[in-house]
Design a protein around this motif. Structure first.
Motif, mmCIF file in Angstrom:
data_model
loop_
_atom_site.group_PDB
_atom_site.id
_atom_site.type_symbol
_atom_site.label_atom_id
_atom_site.label_comp_id
_atom_site.label_asym_id
_atom_site.label_seq_id
_atom_site.Cartn_x
_atom_site.Cartn_y
_atom_site.Cartn_z
ATOM 1 N N SER A 191 38.661 47.676 43.365
ATOM 2 C CA SER A 191 39.793 47.164 42.602
ATOM 3 C C SER A 191 39.409 46.868 41.150
ATOM 4 N N PRO A 192 40.023 47.544 40.184
ATOM 5 C CA PRO A 192 39.716 47.246 38.784
ATOM 6 C C PRO A 192 40.204 45.870 38.359
ATOM 7 N N VAL A 193 41.204 45.346 39.064
ATOM 8 C CA VAL A 193 41.695 43.990 38.764
ATOM 9 C C VAL A 193 40.618 42.969 39.087
ATOM 10 N N LYS A 194 40.036 43.089 40.270
ATOM 11 C CA LYS A 194 38.977 42.159 40.670
ATOM 12 C C LYS A 194 37.714 42.394 39.851
ATOM 13 N N GLN A 195 37.435 43.652 39.554
ATOM 14 C CA GLN A 195 36.261 43.984 38.754
ATOM 15 C C GLN A 195 36.348 43.337 37.370
ATOM 16 N N ASN A 196 37.515 43.457 36.738
ATOM 17 C CA ASN A 196 37.664 42.894 35.398
ATOM 18 C C ASN A 196 37.743 41.372 35.435
ATOM 19 N N ARG A 197 38.232 40.827 36.539
ATOM 20 C CA ARG A 197 38.245 39.367 36.686
ATOM 21 C C ARG A 197 36.820 38.820 36.676
ATOM 22 N N SER A 198 35.902 39.528 37.338
ATOM 23 C CA SER A 198 34.505 39.081 37.339
ATOM 24 C C SER A 198 33.911 39.185 35.937
ATOM 25 N N HIS A 199 34.302 40.216 35.178
ATOM 26 C CA HIS A 199 33.834 40.351 33.801
ATOM 27 C C HIS A 199 34.303 39.167 32.947
ATOM 28 N N ILE A 200 35.570 38.827 33.087
ATOM 29 C CA ILE A 200 36.133 37.728 32.297
ATOM 30 C C ILE A 200 35.490 36.405 32.668
ATOM 31 N N ASN A 201 35.278 36.178 33.949
ATOM 32 C CA ASN A 201 34.636 34.927 34.375
ATOM 33 C C ASN A 201 33.239 34.796 33.768
ATOM 34 N N ALA A 202 32.484 35.893 33.781
ATOM 35 C CA ALA A 202 31.135 35.852 33.218
ATOM 36 C C ALA A 202 31.177 35.602 31.711
ATOM 37 N N LEU A 203 32.086 36.288 31.018
ATOM 38 C CA LEU A 203 32.177 36.132 29.567
ATOM 39 C C LEU A 203 32.688 34.743 29.192
ATOM 40 N N ARG A 204 33.643 34.253 29.948
ATOM 41 C CA ARG A 204 34.180 32.909 29.692
ATOM 42 C C ARG A 204 33.090 31.858 29.833
ATOM 43 N N ASN A 205 32.288 31.967 30.866
ATOM 44 C CA ASN A 205 31.189 31.012 31.069
ATOM 45 C C ASN A 205 30.132 31.145 29.981
ATOM 46 N N HIS A 206 29.854 32.378 29.587
ATOM 47 C CA HIS A 206 28.817 32.600 28.576
ATOM 48 C C HIS A 206 29.229 32.059 27.210
ATOM 49 N N LEU A 207 30.489 32.261 26.855
ATOM 50 C CA LEU A 207 30.963 31.832 25.544
ATOM 51 C C LEU A 207 31.473 30.393 25.533
ATOM 52 N N GLY A 208 31.707 29.812 26.721
ATOM 53 C CA GLY A 208 32.208 28.450 26.802
ATOM 54 C C GLY A 208 33.648 28.323 26.335
ATOM 55 N N LEU A 209 34.478 29.348 26.630
ATOM 56 C CA LEU A 209 35.871 29.350 26.212
ATOM 57 C C LEU A 209 36.800 29.108 27.385
ATOM 58 N N ASP A 210 38.008 28.638 27.080
ATOM 59 C CA ASP A 210 39.016 28.422 28.110
ATOM 60 C C ASP A 210 39.561 29.764 28.592
ATOM 61 N N GLU A 211 40.004 29.793 29.832
ATOM 62 C CA GLU A 211 40.516 31.033 30.402
ATOM 63 C C GLU A 211 41.727 31.557 29.634
ATOM 64 N N SER A 212 42.473 30.656 28.992
ATOM 65 C CA SER A 212 43.662 31.067 28.252
ATOM 66 C C SER A 212 43.340 31.970 27.066
ATOM 67 N N ALA A 213 42.065 32.035 26.684
ATOM 68 C CA ALA A 213 41.667 32.880 25.548
ATOM 69 C C ALA A 213 41.618 34.355 25.922
#
Length: 241
Positions: A95-117
Motif C-alpha cells: 500500500s503506497p498510503v501506508k508506505q508514505n505514512r511511515s515516511h511522514i512519521n519518520a520525517l516528522r519525528n526527525h524534524l520535530g514538526l507537527d503532523e499538520s505540516a
C-alpha cells in the motif's frame, strides 16, 4: 532529450521520480519552495527513503511516486494494493498510503514538526487508470502525474504560511543533509532487506515479534497498540520499496 533521460533512468526505476520532480520544479507554483528527491530519513537506527519531497512555506508535501501501468485498486486499510493488466493478470504491491505514512512519521519525528505540516501525495503515472482508490482528503491526495501541479496549487491555496524565511533556511539545510549518499543508500538497502525478511515493521520500522492468537501464529509490530501491523507468518511479508 526527455527520451534520452528516460533511457538512462528506467533501469534504475527512477524515471517516474524524475518526471515528478521535473513537474514541480517547472510548474507555475507560487511561493517559496525547494524540492528534494531520494531523501534518506533516519528512523530507529535505520533509514526510510522518500522519493520526492517539496518543502514549501505553507507545508511539506511528501510524494510517493509509482510509475505503474494497468488498472489500480486499493483502499486506505488494505496492506496490499492490486495492479491489473490486460487479460486479467494481477500483481500486488505494498500500500503506497501506508508506505508514505511511515515516511511522514519518520520525517516528522526527525524534524520535530507537527503532523499538520505534512501532506501525503501518491502520484501514479499517466499509463495507469485509477479504478478504485481512496478519496482525497486534506492530508492525502492520490492522483496521476499529469494533474500534479494543479493539485499542488489546490493544496497550497487553502493552507496558511507555516514557515518564516528563517525556518525555511533551517529546514532546507536539514533536508539537504538527508540527501542520497553511498553510505545512506547502503543502510537503506539493509533496512529494505530486513523488512522483506520479516524482521522489521514496514509501517514504522520497529522490530516484528512472533505472536499467537486463536486464529493462528503471526508477526506483529513490537510497538502495539501504537502500531497495529500484522502478517501471517505462513505468508510472505508485504514487499516494500
Amino acid at each position: 532529450m526527455l527520451r534520452q533521460i528516460a533511457h538512462l533512468l528506467e533501469g534504475k526505476g527512477a524515471y517516474g521520480e524524475y518526471l515528478t520532480d521535473y513537474a514541480l520544479d517547472h510548474g507555475d507554483i507560487p511561493g517559496r519552495y525547494t524540492t528534494f528527491n531520494n531523501v534518506y530519513v533516519p528512523t530507529r537506527g535505520r533509514t526510510t527513503e522518500i522519493d520526492v519531497l517539496m518543502l514549501h512555506e505553507r507545508g511539506i508535501l511528501v510524494i510517493e511516486s509509482k510509475n505503474y501501468s494497468g488498472w489500480i485498486f486499493g483502499s486506505v486499510d488494505q496492506k496490499q494494493w492490486t495492479q491489473v493488466f490486460k487479460g486479467g493478470v494481477k500483481e500486488h504491491f505494498y500500500s503506497p498510503v501506508k508506505q508514505n505514512r511511515s515516511h511522514i512519521n519518520a520525517l516528522r519525528n526527525h524534524l520535530g514538526l507537527d503532523e499538520s505540516a505534512f501532506v501525503s501525495l501518491i502520484v501514479f503515472s499517466e499509463r495507469c487508470k485509477l479504478k478504485k482508490v481512496p478519496d482525497n482528503t486534506p492530508e492525502l491526495r492520490i492522483l496521476q502525474r499529469q494533474h500534479l501541479v494543479r493539485e499542488v496549487n489546490r493544496i497550497l491555496g487553502v493552507r496558511e504560511r507555516m514557515f518564516s524565511d528563517g525556518q525555511m533556511d533551517e529546514l532546507e539545510a536539514r533536508l539537504a543533509e538527508l540527501l542520497k549518499t553511498d553510505e545512506k543508500a547502503g543502510k537503506h538497502i539493509e533496512t529494505v532487506k530486513a523488512i522483506k525478511n520479516g524482521e522489521l515493521c514496514p509501517w514504522c520500522g520497529a522490530e516484528l515479534v512472533r505472536r499467537e492468537s486463536e486464529h493462528g501464529v503471526f508477526l506483529g509490530c513490537s510497538t502495539f497498540p501504537k502500531c497495529r501491523y500484522t502478517v501471517d507468518i505462513k505468508e510472505p511479508v508485504a514487499p516494500y520499496e
